[in-house]
Design a protein around this motif. Structure first.
Motif, PDB file in Angstrom:
ATOM      1  N   PHE A 178       0.869  -1.300  -0.128  1.00 31.55           N
ATOM      2  CA  PHE A 178       0.042   0.190   0.022  1.00 31.55           C
ATOM      3  C   PHE A 178       0.744   1.094   0.000  1.00 31.55           C
ATOM      4  O   PHE A 178       0.513   2.315  -0.947  1.00 31.55           O
ATOM      5  N   THR A 179       2.174   1.267   0.720  1.00 29.81           N
ATOM      6  CA  THR A 179       3.060   2.162   0.788  1.00 29.81           C
ATOM      7  C   THR A 179       3.284   2.673  -0.488  1.00 29.81           C
ATOM      8  O   THR A 179       3.339   3.883  -1.002  1.00 29.81           O
ATOM      9  N   PHE A 180       3.953   1.781  -1.170  1.00 27.69           N
ATOM     10  CA  PHE A 180       4.583   1.856  -2.483  1.00 27.69           C
ATOM     11  C   PHE A 180       3.396   2.399  -3.554  1.00 27.69           C
ATOM     12  O   PHE A 180       3.729   3.353  -4.357  1.00 27.69           O
ATOM     13  N   ALA A 181       2.388   1.892  -3.749  1.00 26.04           N
ATOM     14  CA  ALA A 181       1.191   1.974  -4.361  1.00 26.04           C
ATOM     15  C   ALA A 181       0.815   3.594  -4.053  1.00 26.04           C
ATOM     16  O   ALA A 181       0.712   4.471  -5.125  1.00 26.04           O
ATOM     17  N   LEU A 182       0.895   4.026  -2.777  1.00 27.00           N
ATOM     18  CA  LEU A 182       0.314   5.282  -2.578  1.00 27.00           C
ATOM     19  C   LEU A 182       1.492   6.541  -3.058  1.00 27.00           C
ATOM     20  O   LEU A 182       1.007   7.240  -3.621  1.00 27.00           O
ATOM     21  N   GLY A 183       2.676   6.183  -2.972  1.00 20.93           N
ATOM     22  CA  GLY A 183       3.682   7.023  -3.253  1.00 20.93           C
ATOM     23  C   GLY A 183       3.426   7.117  -4.725  1.00 20.93           C
ATOM     24  O   GLY A 183       3.699   8.385  -5.375  1.00 20.93           O
ATOM     25  N   CYS A 184       3.292   6.008  -5.461  1.00 19.89           N
ATOM     26  CA  CYS A 184       3.123   6.267  -7.040  1.00 19.89           C
ATOM     27  C   CYS A 184       1.962   6.950  -7.324  1.00 19.89           C
ATOM     28  O   CYS A 184       1.782   7.806  -8.107  1.00 19.89           O
ATOM     29  N   GLY A 185       0.852   6.711  -6.505  1.00 21.42           N
ATOM     30  CA  GLY A 185      -0.229   7.530  -6.805  1.00 21.42           C
ATOM     31  C   GLY A 185      -0.340   8.991  -6.727  1.00 21.42           C
ATOM     32  O   GLY A 185      -0.755   9.825  -7.428  1.00 21.42           O
ATOM     33  N   ILE A 186       0.582   9.436  -5.543  1.00 23.40           N
ATOM     34  CA  ILE A 186       0.718  10.943  -5.746  1.00 23.40           C
ATOM     35  C   ILE A 186       1.661  11.386  -6.841  1.00 23.40           C
ATOM     36  O   ILE A 186       1.396  12.568  -7.150  1.00 23.40           O
ATOM     37  N   ALA A 187       2.428  10.539  -7.179  1.00 23.15           N
ATOM     38  CA  ALA A 187       3.321  11.027  -8.453  1.00 23.15           C
ATOM     39  C   ALA A 187       2.272  11.060  -9.628  1.00 23.15           C
ATOM     40  O   ALA A 187       2.236  12.009 -10.531  1.00 23.15           O
ATOM     41  N   GLY A 188       1.095  10.368  -9.824  1.00 24.82           N
ATOM     42  CA  GLY A 188       0.156  10.343 -10.503  1.00 24.82           C
ATOM     43  C   GLY A 188      -0.572  11.847 -10.588  1.00 24.82           C
ATOM     44  O   GLY A 188      -1.029  12.376 -11.579  1.00 24.82           O
ATOM     45  N   VAL A 189      -1.086  12.061  -9.284  1.00 19.53           N
ATOM     46  CA  VAL A 189      -1.454  13.378  -9.188  1.00 19.53           C
ATOM     47  C   VAL A 189      -0.710  14.561  -9.699  1.00 19.53           C
ATOM     48  O   VAL A 189      -0.911  15.565 -10.439  1.00 19.53           O
ATOM     49  N   ALA A 190       0.427  14.311  -9.407  1.00 17.95           N
ATOM     50  CA  ALA A 190       1.431  15.248  -9.849  1.00 17.95           C
ATOM     51  C   ALA A 190       1.632  15.444 -11.328  1.00 17.95           C
ATOM     52  O   ALA A 190       1.682  16.549 -11.908  1.00 17.95           O
ATOM     53  N   GLY A 191       1.381  14.291 -12.074  1.00 17.63           N
ATOM     54  CA  GLY A 191       1.143  14.105 -13.602  1.00 17.63           C
ATOM     55  C   GLY A 191      -0.066  15.032 -14.207  1.00 17.63           C
ATOM     56  O   GLY A 191       0.148  15.804 -14.932  1.00 17.63           O
ATOM     57  N   ALA A 192      -1.227  14.884 -13.214  1.00 16.81           N
ATOM     58  CA  ALA A 192      -2.335  15.712 -13.513  1.00 16.81           C
ATOM     59  C   ALA A 192      -1.783  17.045 -13.595  1.00 16.81           C
ATOM     60  O   ALA A 192      -2.394  17.983 -14.410  1.00 16.81           O
ATOM     61  N   ALA A 193      -1.296  17.544 -12.574  1.00 16.00           N
ATOM     62  CA  ALA A 193      -0.965  19.200 -12.160  1.00 16.00           C
ATOM     63  C   ALA A 193      -0.160  19.354 -13.171  1.00 16.00           C
ATOM     64  O   ALA A 193      -0.169  20.541 -13.724  1.00 16.00           O
ATOM     65  N   PHE A 194       0.875  18.432 -13.776  1.00 15.07           N
ATOM     66  CA  PHE A 194       2.005  18.947 -14.635  1.00 15.07           C
ATOM     67  C   PHE A 194       1.221  19.250 -15.951  1.00 15.07           C
ATOM     68  O   PHE A 194       1.964  20.045 -16.583  1.00 15.07           O
ATOM     69  N   THR A 195       0.236  18.603 -16.414  1.00 11.63           N
ATOM     70  CA  THR A 195      -0.499  18.993 -17.742  1.00 11.63           C
ATOM     71  C   THR A 195      -0.936  20.461 -17.750  1.00 11.63           C
ATOM     72  O   THR A 195      -1.084  20.948 -18.776  1.00 11.63           O
ATOM     73  N   THR A 196      -1.225  21.138 -16.565  1.00  9.23           N
ATOM     74  CA  THR A 196      -1.424  22.639 -16.531  1.00  9.23           C
ATOM     75  C   THR A 196      -0.412  23.490 -16.871  1.00  9.23           C
ATOM     76  O   THR A 196      -0.682  24.654 -17.393  1.00  9.23           O
ATOM     77  N   ILE A 197       0.863  22.879 -16.759  1.00  7.87           N
ATOM     78  CA  ILE A 197       2.069  24.011 -16.903  1.00  7.87           C
ATOM     79  C   ILE A 197       2.963  23.420 -17.946  1.00  7.87           C
ATOM     80  O   ILE A 197       3.532  24.121 -18.364  1.00  7.87           O
ATOM     81  N   GLY A 198       2.696  22.215 -18.666  1.00  2.00           N
ATOM     82  CA  GLY A 198       3.701  21.753 -19.663  1.00  2.00           C
ATOM     83  C   GLY A 198       3.028  20.703 -20.563  1.00  2.00           C
ATOM     84  O   GLY A 198       1.715  20.244 -20.211  1.00  2.00           O
ATOM     85  N   SER A 199       3.719  20.510 -21.625  1.00  2.00           N
ATOM     86  CA  SER A 199       2.992  19.453 -22.704  1.00  2.00           C
ATOM     87  C   SER A 199       3.630  17.903 -22.105  1.00  2.00           C
ATOM     88  O   SER A 199       4.767  18.039 -21.787  1.00  2.00           O
ATOM     89  N   THR A 200       2.764  16.784 -22.457  1.00  2.00           N
ATOM     90  CA  THR A 200       3.357  15.464 -21.934  1.00  2.00           C
ATOM     91  C   THR A 200       4.108  14.717 -22.961  1.00  2.00           C
ATOM     92  O   THR A 200       3.192  14.707 -23.956  1.00  2.00           O
ATOM     93  N   GLY A 201       5.064  14.393 -22.799  1.00  3.18           N
ATOM     94  CA  GLY A 201       5.796  13.385 -23.668  1.00  3.18           C
ATOM     95  C   GLY A 201       6.208  12.078 -23.055  1.00  3.18           C
ATOM     96  O   GLY A 201       5.880  11.880 -21.888  1.00  3.18           O
ATOM     97  N   PRO A 202       6.656  10.896 -23.661  1.00  2.51           N
ATOM     98  CA  PRO A 202       7.115   9.782 -22.959  1.00  2.51           C
ATOM     99  C   PRO A 202       8.202  10.025 -22.246  1.00  2.51           C
ATOM    100  O   PRO A 202       8.278   9.319 -21.112  1.00  2.51           O
ATOM    101  N   THR A 203       8.905  11.086 -22.109  1.00  6.68           N
ATOM    102  CA  THR A 203      10.186  11.338 -21.240  1.00  6.68           C
ATOM    103  C   THR A 203       9.649  12.371 -20.143  1.00  6.68           C
ATOM    104  O   THR A 203      10.806  12.866 -19.568  1.00  6.68           O
ATOM    105  N   SER A 204       8.522  12.881 -20.183  1.00 10.02           N
ATOM    106  CA  SER A 204       8.389  14.042 -19.316  1.00 10.02           C
ATOM    107  C   SER A 204       8.606  13.893 -17.858  1.00 10.02           C
ATOM    108  O   SER A 204       9.502  14.966 -17.350  1.00 10.02           O
ATOM    109  N   GLY A 205       8.601  12.704 -17.379  1.00 10.38           N
ATOM    110  CA  GLY A 205       8.626  12.455 -16.002  1.00 10.38           C
ATOM    111  C   GLY A 205      10.165  12.410 -15.714  1.00 10.38           C
ATOM    112  O   GLY A 205      10.403  12.535 -14.478  1.00 10.38           O
ATOM    113  N   SER A 206      10.777  11.617 -16.402  1.00  5.73           N
ATOM    114  CA  SER A 206      11.896  11.291 -16.368  1.00  5.73           C
ATOM    115  C   SER A 206      12.899  12.549 -16.081  1.00  5.73           C
ATOM    116  O   SER A 206      14.058  12.694 -15.398  1.00  5.73           O
TER     117      SER A 206
END
Lengths: 228, 307
Positions: B209-237
């Motif tokens: 659950f801990t690992f999944a939660l940490g990943c889930g929060i990164a997912g929310v960061a992704g949603a937030a990220f779309t409002t300030i930049g465009s998304t590509g395959p390497t955006s996160g890295s």
């Protein structure tokens, strides 16, 4: 009650505990006596499921536990106070005790603080900042919170000052009367074992070699095994 | 800087500071997840950035779907996208723990290599699914435009939204960690996994659950990220190095340290970037961090406790 039958434990190829059997009745306190390296801690870890066993059975209240994970054994009524106490140093005293709670309710049983008033005083301190004796009390309190029927204590007197050792013997007997617990304690200090236990088992090279009820004459008979 | 009045200079400082805040938000959301996974569990998750990408693509997908099939839903889709980003990253994180991470808890170096490999696989997966070209979600109208508290200062609304989201989530994670039953079990497990099992905590379940939660929060960061930049395959890295920097600088065990360090790193880079080139700003921030870490190896915040 606790029944251990034909327990063998090995580290890799070398077997440390051989075909160990003993039983402890409800409300009984038994001390497992032996020098360093005779297999006391190994036995306790195997009973708790922290070490895998080669063969044998462990039963608590008739329920076979030898294949269960540690947390399942706790739910079946085993509780463990390890050597070196192993409290969680970064959690507060209260949080340490609460880790033992299994129900969703957040209530710590009242008798825990009656037995160890010092823990109530220090409930907001971090566990790691307590003295050795206080940490020992904390580890016992944490184990009692799981509402066990069998309590295992591995060398509870190690590194604790003599005056507190006396208190510890008194408290363990009090816990037994209060909750009707079965207690197994591993020990090297004979005076403590005689003060607390109804029966003494002597372990040597991973086998039980003698069994003595705590009465006159027991001291001489057991001390033979403990002298180096 | 000639020809700038004091007022204009102040306005630039405020707006640049606000840009820093937007960067701070994405960085903090990423770092919160990583602070749980790396700081608490000790797993070096090089694929953490890809979980941000999952959240970003989930948002894009939802925006595309509602644009083409349900235009009436456009104003509301973004709120759902935040939840979907979380759910998608949480689910993938859960599977990752099950298939990969749980075999690597005692092998930190192996976990570094394995998760790096996972990151490459996921990046190629995104490329195959969505194409190599960057995409961007169509933002609902209420996220566009800006707020002008005084003339000369423009605060973009999407930035404000992301900031509110970040504050909510940070508070949520802090409450969950320090006040909930799960948080207690998580902290106990990370301090002593064996002993946690021996007081009745199902450590496998807590880890998952801990690992999944940490990943889930990164997912929310992704949603937030779309409002300030465009998304590509390497955006996160692109964020992974900075995120590790934030977690280590803040003190790997401390959540508050993570917040403080994300704030100072984001603000410093954003404000310095205005006065020098981007790479010089990066170099000076990095140098400062190195010097501070040499003096305080455990990071900004550390727990005062005997061991």
């Amino acid at each position: 009650m606790l029944e251990v039958n034909g327990l063998s434990v090995a580290y890799g190829q070398s077997e440390v505990v051989h075909d160990l059997s003993f039983a402890v009745g409800t409300g009984e306190i038994v001390a497992l006596m032996g020098r360093n390296g005779m297999g006391k801690t190994t036995t306790f870890k195997a009973l708790m499921g922290i070490l895998g066993i080669r063969s044998g059975s462990v039963r608590v209240n008739g329920q076979e536990l030898s294949a269960s994970a540690p947390h399942q054994r706790v739910r079946s009524g085993l509780a463990y106070v390890p050597q070196g106490r192993m409290i969680f140093p970064n959690l507060t005293v209260r949080e340490n005790i609460m880790t033992g709670l299994q129900t969703r309710a957040c209530a710590i049983p009242q008798d825990v603080f009656t037995l160890f008033p010092v823990l109530l005083e220090m409930s907001q301190r971090r566990g790691g900042n307590l003295s050795g004796g206080q940490q020992q009390q904390l580890a016992i309190a944490r184990a009692l919170t799981t509402n066990p029927s069998v309590l295992l204590l591995d060398e509870p007197t190690e590194g604790i000052q003599p005056s507190i050792i006396k208190d510890l013997a008194r408290v363990l007997k009090e816990i037994r009367t209060l909750r009707g617990l079965t207690i197994v304690v591993s020990e090297q200090v004979l005076s403590f074992a005689l003060a607390v236990a109804d029966r003494l088992l002597v372990i040597e090279r991973g086998q039980i070699v003698d069994e003595v009820t705590a009465m006159s004459g027991a001291a001489e008979r057991v001390s033979r095994y403990l002298s180096v | 800087m000639e020809g700038l009045t004091l007022e204009e200079f102040g306005a630039i400082l405020v707006m640049q500071g606000f840009n820093g805040l937007s960067y701070f938000c994405v960085l903090l959301l990423m770092a919160l997840g990583l602070a749980i996974i790396f700081g608490q569990m000790g797993v070096i998750n090089m694929a953490h950035g890809e979980f941000l990408t999952i959240g970003a693509y989930a948002t894009f997908l939802l925006s595309w779907l509602s644009e083409h099939y349900a235009p009436w839903f456009m104003p509301y889709y973004f709120l759902l996208a935040v939840l979907l980003g979380f759910a998608a990253a949480f689910a993938v994180g859960h599977l990752t723990e099950l298939a990969l991470i749980r075999h690597l808890y005692r092998r930190p170096l192996d976990s570094l290599l394995a998760t790096w490999g996972l990151a490459l696989i996921m990046q190629q997966g995104f490329r195959s699914l969505f194409g190599a070209r960057e995409v961007s979600a169509t933002l609902p109208d209420w996220l566009l435009g800006s707020w002008q508290p005084v003339s000369g200062i423009d605060i973009p609304l999407n930035g404000l939204f992301v900031m509110a989201l970040t504050m909510l989530l940070t508070a949520g994670v802090l409450i969950l960690t320090y006040r909930s039953r799960w948080g207690l079990q998580m902290r106990a497990t990370t301090q002593n996994r064996v002993m946690a099992g021996a007081v009745g905590i199902d450590t496998q379940q807590v880890d998952r659950f801990t690992f999944a939660l940490g990943c889930g929060i990164a997912g929310v960061a992704g949603a937030a990220f779309t409002t300030i930049g465009s998304t590509g395959p390497t955006s996160g890295s692109l964020y992974i190095v900075d995120t590790f920097l934030v977690v280590v600088f803040g003190g790997a065990q401390s959540m508050l340290g993570t917040v403080a360090s994300a704030f100072s790193i984001a603000q410093a880079s954003s404000i310095l970037e205005f006065f020098m080139t981007g790479s010089m700003a990066k170099v000076s921030v990095l140098l400062t961090i190195i010097v501070i870490l040499m003096m305080r190896p455990e990071g900004l915040f550390r727990a005062n406790v005997r061991r």
